[in-house]
Scaffold this motif. Structure first.
Motif: not given
Length: 347
Positions: A217-221, A225-227, A232-235, A262-269
């Motif tokens: 797993p790779l996380l970005i810390k 910003h929601e964009d 991150v999800v797209a990558l 906003e961040m939670v909504a942007a990644v949508a799970g």
């Protein structure tokens, strides 16, 4: 006799034991303290409604992420040079984390070997990766962490310009780095920021490259910003740590509590959401989870415990926050982390 609640008491003890410059390094932020205070206040302004008489069905604080299961969702954020604060250092922190059945992120700037930290923890730990100026140097550090048996990589991207600095005492260094990252000499008229630090900062292309190097797993810390969250999800990254670096990098940002929805909504799970900056109680943990975070990270509080009482102090901090989380769950009629998502917060 201890008259204060545990965390303020440990902070007081840590301040008394640490040299002034080390205490200031630990507590400093990018401004005059206002960002640190607003981070804490961001969680405190969110209010909870008690729900008495609710029957709790098999209540627990278990947290599962990336096939790992912990007794609680309180993770230890990466903190550099922990031997500055106590001789136990990162190893003491890791042992305490294991004893409390949790998870920690080992800093790139750890003052003890990542291999020895993981070995003494007796569990796979997560590794926080700083960009090392270029891909080749970064890959060397990455491979060292992977060889030590870490189970996730947390790539911190929000500190290309360092604000919190300290002259390290003799015998304390970032032992996992091959050598300090040196800046090229600036020419007349060049900028320390644009022509110095930022020439060695990572880009989105480097995130894409890193994704190709890492099978765990790779996380970005360090995103707010929601964009950026959607990118991150797209990558194909596995998670985001929503953070303003505890207020240590850019002064005057919104609080993490303000941007988390906003961040939670942007990644949508589509990936995991972790959060840090300003978490000071189990009730703060509850609020972050109610707002959609999958887990939270604490930084300064466990270092207060480390400085005051070594590994035992770290364990006390984790246990106290978990106790406070359980009490908040009981008083709001919540049995599990999943049920927290249904709790409405008030301002």
């Amino acid at each position: 006799m201890q008259a204060l609640p545990l965390l303020p008491y440990l902070a007081q003890q840590a301040q008394a034991k640490l040299p002034v410059d080390i205490w200031h390094y630990l507590q400093s932020d990018a401004g005059c303290g206002a960002q640190l205070q607003s981070n804490e206040a961001g969680w405190q302004i969110k209010k909870l409604i008690p729900r008495p008489l609710t029957a709790l069905h098999h209540p627990n604080t278990q947290c599962t992420m990336f096939a790992e299961q912990w007794a609680h969702p309180i993770m230890l954020a990466p903190v550099a040079y922990q031997r500055l604060f106590h001789a136990d250092g990162e190893i003491g922190t890791a042992v305490a984390c294991n004893a409390q059945q949790g998870q920690m992120m080992v800093s790139s700037l750890a003052s003890q070997s990542v291999n020895e930290i993981v070995k003494q923890a007796q569990q796979p730990l997560w590794f926080q990766l700083y960009w090392q100026g270029d891909r080749a140097r970064t890959e060397v550090l990455l491979r060292k962490a992977l060889a030590a048996g870490v189970s996730a990589i947390v790539f911190t991207v929000d500190a290309p310009v360092k604000q919190a600095l300290i002259d390290l005492p003799k015998g304390i260094s970032a032992v996992n780095l091959a050598q300090p990252l040196a800046m090229q000499a600036l020419q007349a008229g060049q900028s320390q920021v644009f022509d110095g630090w930022m020439t060695q900062a990572p880009t989105w292309e480097d995130v894409a490259w890193l994704r190709q190097q890492v099978t765990i797993p790779l996380l970005i810390k360090g995103l707010m910003h929601e964009d950026d969250a959607r990118r991150v999800v797209a990558l194909g990254c596995d998670g985001i740590v929503v953070s303003n670096h505890g207020g240590r990098v850019l002064d005057g940002t919104p609080t993490v509590a303000a941007v988390l929805p906003e961040m939670v909504a942007a990644v949508a799970g589509q990936c995991k959401i972790l959060v840090d900056s300003g978490i000071r109680s189990g009730q703060d943990v509850f609020k972050a989870l109610a707002m959609g975070a999958d887990a939270v990270c604490i930084g300064r509080p466990y270092v207060w415990g480390l400085a005051a009482e070594g590994a035992m102090g770290v364990a006390k901090v984790i246990r106290t926050l978990r106790d406070e989380l359980e009490m908040t769950m009981a008083l709001t009629g919540v049995s599990s982390l999943a049920e927290m998502r249904q709790v409405k917060l008030y301002v």
